[in-house]
Write an enzyme that holds these catalytic residues in place. Structure first.
Site, PDB file in Angstrom:
ATOM      1  N   GLN A 289     -27.044   6.425 -35.901  1.00  0.00           N
ATOM      2  CA  GLN A 289     -27.745   6.177 -34.701  1.00  0.00           C
ATOM      3  C   GLN A 289     -29.144   6.537 -34.605  1.00  0.00           C
ATOM      4  OE1 GLN A 289     -27.634   6.733 -30.068  1.00  0.00           O
ATOM      5  NE2 GLN A 289     -25.648   5.872 -30.783  1.00  0.00           N
TER       6      GLN A 289
ATOM      7  N   GLY B 167     -26.425   1.309 -23.340  1.00  0.00           N
ATOM      8  CA  GLY B 167     -27.053   2.855 -23.289  1.00  0.00           C
ATOM      9  C   GLY B 167     -26.755   3.204 -22.148  1.00  0.00           C
TER      10      GLY B 167
ATOM     11  N   PHE C 198     -30.387  -0.681 -15.498  1.00  0.00           N
ATOM     12  CA  PHE C 198     -29.649  -0.470 -14.478  1.00  0.00           C
ATOM     13  C   PHE C 198     -29.446  -1.858 -13.500  1.00  0.00           C
ATOM     14  CE2 PHE C 198     -31.377   3.881 -15.065  1.00  0.00           C
ATOM     15  CZ  PHE C 198     -30.154   4.328 -14.940  1.00  0.00           C
TER      16      PHE C 198
ATOM     17  N   ARG D 233     -38.617   5.369 -21.103  1.00  0.00           N
ATOM     18  CA  ARG D 233     -40.212   6.090 -21.023  1.00  0.00           C
ATOM     19  C   ARG D 233     -39.920   7.190 -20.092  1.00  0.00           C
ATOM     20  NH1 ARG D 233     -43.999   3.226 -23.238  1.00  0.00           N
ATOM     21  NH2 ARG D 233     -45.694   4.178 -22.094  1.00  0.00           N
TER      22      ARG D 233
ATOM     23  N   ASP E  95     -22.220   3.378 -25.138  1.00  0.00           N
ATOM     24  CA  ASP E  95     -22.755   4.544 -25.760  1.00  0.00           C
ATOM     25  C   ASP E  95     -23.008   5.646 -24.870  1.00  0.00           C
ATOM     26  OD1 ASP E  95     -24.190   5.454 -28.338  1.00  0.00           O
ATOM     27  OD2 ASP E  95     -25.628   6.067 -26.542  1.00  0.00           O
TER      28      ASP E  95
ATOM     29  N   PHE F 267     -31.402   3.045 -31.214  1.00  0.00           N
ATOM     30  CA  PHE F 267     -31.750   3.239 -29.689  1.00  0.00           C
ATOM     31  C   PHE F 267     -33.172   3.028 -29.485  1.00  0.00           C
ATOM     32  CE2 PHE F 267     -31.987   7.697 -31.431  1.00  0.00           C
ATOM     33  CZ  PHE F 267     -33.340   8.035 -31.087  1.00  0.00           C
TER      34      PHE F 267
ATOM     35  N   HIS G 190     -25.205  14.710 -32.689  1.00  0.00           N
ATOM     36  CA  HIS G 190     -26.370  13.938 -31.870  1.00  0.00           C
ATOM     37  C   HIS G 190     -27.711  13.971 -32.522  1.00  0.00           C
ATOM     38  CE1 HIS G 190     -27.232  12.982 -27.433  1.00  0.00           C
ATOM     39  NE2 HIS G 190     -28.194  12.413 -28.229  1.00  0.00           N
TER      40      HIS G 190
ATOM     41  N   GLU H 209     -28.142  -5.882 -13.182  1.00  0.00           N
ATOM     42  CA  GLU H 209     -27.245  -6.838 -13.658  1.00  0.00           C
ATOM     43  C   GLU H 209     -28.020  -8.117 -14.448  1.00  0.00           C
ATOM     44  OE1 GLU H 209     -24.726  -8.252 -10.486  1.00  0.00           O
ATOM     45  OE2 GLU H 209     -23.224  -8.955 -11.972  1.00  0.00           O
TER      46      GLU H 209
ATOM     47  N   LYS I 261     -21.242  11.831 -28.210  1.00  0.00           N
ATOM     48  CA  LYS I 261     -22.085  12.523 -29.177  1.00  0.00           C
ATOM     49  C   LYS I 261     -21.624  14.090 -29.024  1.00  0.00           C
ATOM     50  CE  LYS I 261     -25.459   9.287 -28.732  1.00  0.00           C
ATOM     51  NZ  LYS I 261     -25.636   8.543 -27.619  1.00  0.00           N
TER      52      LYS I 261
ATOM     53  N   TYR J 262     -25.766  13.850 -22.027  1.00  0.00           N
ATOM     54  CA  TYR J 262     -26.303  12.854 -20.749  1.00  0.00           C
ATOM     55  C   TYR J 262     -25.710  13.377 -19.670  1.00  0.00           C
ATOM     56  CZ  TYR J 262     -27.260   9.640 -24.818  1.00  0.00           C
ATOM     57  OH  TYR J 262     -27.975   9.104 -26.003  1.00  0.00           O
TER      58      TYR J 262
HETATM   59  N1  LIG Z   1     -28.988   9.222 -30.266  1.00  0.00           N
HETATM   60  C1  LIG Z   1     -29.984   9.519 -29.575  1.00  0.00           C
HETATM   61  O1  LIG Z   1     -30.625  10.404 -29.916  1.00  0.00           O
HETATM   62  C2  LIG Z   1     -30.438   8.723 -28.583  1.00  0.00           C
HETATM   63  C3  LIG Z   1     -31.916   8.868 -27.996  1.00  0.00           C
HETATM   64  C4  LIG Z   1     -32.266   8.144 -26.920  1.00  0.00           C
HETATM   65  C5  LIG Z   1     -31.275   6.839 -26.417  1.00  0.00           C
HETATM   66  N2  LIG Z   1     -29.976   6.879 -27.048  1.00  0.00           N
HETATM   67  C6  LIG Z   1     -28.982   5.799 -26.480  1.00  0.00           C
HETATM   68  O2  LIG Z   1     -29.797   4.683 -26.492  1.00  0.00           O
HETATM   69  C7  LIG Z   1     -29.732   4.021 -25.384  1.00  0.00           C
HETATM   70  C8  LIG Z   1     -30.854   3.103 -25.201  1.00  0.00           C
HETATM   71  O3  LIG Z   1     -32.080   3.668 -25.016  1.00  0.00           O
HETATM   72  P1  LIG Z   1     -33.181   3.885 -23.821  1.00  0.00           P
HETATM   73  O4  LIG Z   1     -31.985   4.093 -22.738  1.00  0.00           O
HETATM   74  O5  LIG Z   1     -33.952   4.805 -24.124  1.00  0.00           O
HETATM   75  O6  LIG Z   1     -33.854   2.508 -23.510  1.00  0.00           O
HETATM   76  P2  LIG Z   1     -34.001   1.179 -24.124  1.00  0.00           P
HETATM   77  O7  LIG Z   1     -32.641   0.432 -24.051  1.00  0.00           O
HETATM   78  O8  LIG Z   1     -34.954   1.080 -25.137  1.00  0.00           O
HETATM   79  O9  LIG Z   1     -34.795   0.623 -22.965  1.00  0.00           O
HETATM   80  C9  LIG Z   1     -34.185   0.389 -21.719  1.00  0.00           C
HETATM   81  C10 LIG Z   1     -35.478  -0.191 -20.722  1.00  0.00           C
HETATM   82  O10 LIG Z   1     -35.589  -1.571 -20.857  1.00  0.00           O
HETATM   83  C11 LIG Z   1     -35.729  -2.229 -19.863  1.00  0.00           C
HETATM   84  N3  LIG Z   1     -35.008  -3.398 -20.128  1.00  0.00           N
HETATM   85  C12 LIG Z   1     -33.564  -3.453 -20.509  1.00  0.00           C
HETATM   86  N4  LIG Z   1     -33.326  -4.766 -20.352  1.00  0.00           N
HETATM   87  C13 LIG Z   1     -34.269  -5.806 -20.207  1.00  0.00           C
HETATM   88  C14 LIG Z   1     -34.755  -7.016 -19.946  1.00  0.00           C
HETATM   89  N5  LIG Z   1     -33.708  -7.972 -20.065  1.00  0.00           N
HETATM   90  N6  LIG Z   1     -35.930  -7.275 -19.660  1.00  0.00           N
HETATM   91  C15 LIG Z   1     -36.908  -6.245 -19.205  1.00  0.00           C
HETATM   92  N7  LIG Z   1     -36.626  -5.089 -19.320  1.00  0.00           N
HETATM   93  C16 LIG Z   1     -35.637  -4.731 -20.054  1.00  0.00           C
HETATM   94  C17 LIG Z   1     -35.203  -1.224 -19.001  1.00  0.00           C
HETATM   95  O11 LIG Z   1     -35.774  -1.440 -17.853  1.00  0.00           O
HETATM   96  P3  LIG Z   1     -35.421  -1.650 -16.332  1.00  0.00           P
HETATM   97  O12 LIG Z   1     -35.860  -0.439 -15.496  1.00  0.00           O
HETATM   98  O13 LIG Z   1     -36.178  -2.791 -15.635  1.00  0.00           O
HETATM   99  O14 LIG Z   1     -33.913  -1.574 -16.263  1.00  0.00           O
HETATM  100  C18 LIG Z   1     -35.281   0.144 -19.489  1.00  0.00           C
HETATM  101  O15 LIG Z   1     -36.231   0.739 -18.846  1.00  0.00           O
HETATM  102  C19 LIG Z   1     -29.811   5.103 -24.333  1.00  0.00           C
HETATM  103  O16 LIG Z   1     -29.337   4.765 -23.128  1.00  0.00           O
HETATM  104  C20 LIG Z   1     -28.864   6.056 -24.917  1.00  0.00           C
HETATM  105  O17 LIG Z   1     -27.374   5.562 -24.723  1.00  0.00           O
HETATM  106  C21 LIG Z   1     -29.588   7.756 -28.011  1.00  0.00           C
END
Ligand SMILES: NC(=O)c1ccc[n+]([C@@H]2O[C@H](COP(=O)([O-])OP(=O)(O)OC[C@H]3O[C@@H](n4cnc5c(N)ncnc54)[C@H](OP(=O)(O)O)[C@@H]3O)[C@@H](O)[C@H]2O)c1
Length: 323
Positions: free
Chosen positions: A190, A22, A272, A223, A50, A216, A117, A274, A84, A55
């Protein structure tokens, strides 16, 4: 593609890598962080990225893809790139120009997946969130089925391999599927999906129509202050999830992802760092027992981190339906 990452077959014959990276970033995070993160993600083995027009980081994602191709780390055909269509470009004549802008920024001749989207059209123009003088969103009435026909044309023109939707409820999906003259079914929907909102009804519906559910917020979202209630529960701190994680000697993040993979969902995971990116790729290295799956099912409370309330006045607001 690393042999550790399986694919899921889409209803148009193409395949999507079963875990995606993401790329959404909160407004306060500099764009250079997105470039850095996408570079790291490709470097550690992600092949499904994605992103979205909205974005505002398609240029950075494009730079990361191109530099990795030039360095011989990946080939274009090994990458699966999603972008999207934003809600201000739903008028059919705006769809292809909008996609072409995204392709230019991404430095690509085609994307692998192009999705609407939200099912909620907004007034066309330069502003991504057009407001009236009272600060209310300016919505549009264009029928998303007409928008869908324009997406079909983008596929026929070879600008996208597959087309799909995002944040649609089952009735809205049904409207596309029942559209007279439908040429291509959406390959995916999605939506927000995680242990607190496991989307079991929408998932069953999607499976019955051969539509892949892409998740997602699988880890409880980043957050972001601009969209997520800061008092909402922190998913990765959930004691039950942490208990299953401890028992399986895996992190809560991996359990949250594995729960989705094992139900046939394709999760996205953002980070963010690795180390987290690498860890999340381990989702294909273990299995959860039926008992653990049941325990995790029990966490569902149909909770949304992203209720998209700014769209709530629109007749197409998707989340008034049960699923
Ligand atoms: N279609 C839509 O309307 C829509 C809406 C929202 C999102 N999206 C897509 O979905 C993607 C994912 O959603 P999201 O970005 O909201 O977040 P997410 O993937 O649900 O969560 C990301 C968070 O999880 C933490 N994390 C990741 N891997 C981890 C691990 N192994 N251990 C501990 N913490 C971990 C990260 O923290 P750190 O700060 O530690 O890295 C980050 O803050 C987006 O980036 C976007 O591409 C689509």
């Amino acid at each position: 593609m690393s042999s550790r990452q399986p694919f899921v077959r889409l209803n148009d014959g193409h395949c999507i890598p079963a875990l995606g990276f993401g790329t959404y970033k909160p407004i306060e995070v500099p764009k250079s962080k997105s470039l850095e993160a996408a570079n790291l993600a490709i470097g550690v083995g992600y092949r499904h990225i994605d992103t979205a027009y909205a974005y505002q980081i398609e240029e950075e994602i494009g730079q990361a893809i191109q530099s990795n191709i030039k360095a011989g780390i990946v080939k274009r055909e090994d990458m699966f790139i999603t972008t999207k269509l934003w809600c201000t470009c739903f008028q059919p004549e705006l769809v292809r120009p909008s996609l072409e802008k995204s392709l230019k920024k991404l430095q690509l001749e085609h994307v692998d997946l192009f999705i609407m989207h939200y099912p909620v059209p907004m007034k066309a123009g330069d502003n991504d969130f057009p407001l009236d003088e009272q600060g209310k969103l300016l919505l549009d009435t264009v029928d998303f089925c007409a928008t869908w026909e324009a997406l079909e044309k983008c596929k026929d023109a070879g600008l996208v391999k597959s087309i799909g939707v995002s944040n649609f409820n089952h009735r809205q999906l049904e409207r596309i599927l029942n559209k007279p003259g439908l040429k291509y079914k959406p390959v995916c929907n999605q939506v927000e999906c995680h242990v607190y909102n496991n989307q079991s009804k929408l998932l069953d519906y999607c499976k019955s129509k051969d539509i892949v559910l892409v998740a997602f917020g699988a880890l409880g979202t980043q957050r972001y202050k601009e969209w997520v209630d800061q008092d909402s529960p922190v998913l990765l701190n959930d004691p039950v999830l942490c208990g299953v994680a401890k028992k399986n000697k895996r992190s809560p993040a991996l359990i949250a992802l594995r729960y989705l993979v094992q139900r046939g969902v394709v999760p996205l995971a953002q980070s963010f760092y690795e180390s987290e990116m690498k860890e999340n790729l381990q989702v294909f290295e273990f299995q959860l027992s039926p008992e653990d799956m049941k325990i995790l099912d029990g966490l569902n409370k149909n909770f949304r981190y992203l209720p998209a309330q700014f769209f709530a006045d629109h007749p197409e607001y998707p989340f008034s339906e049960e699923y």
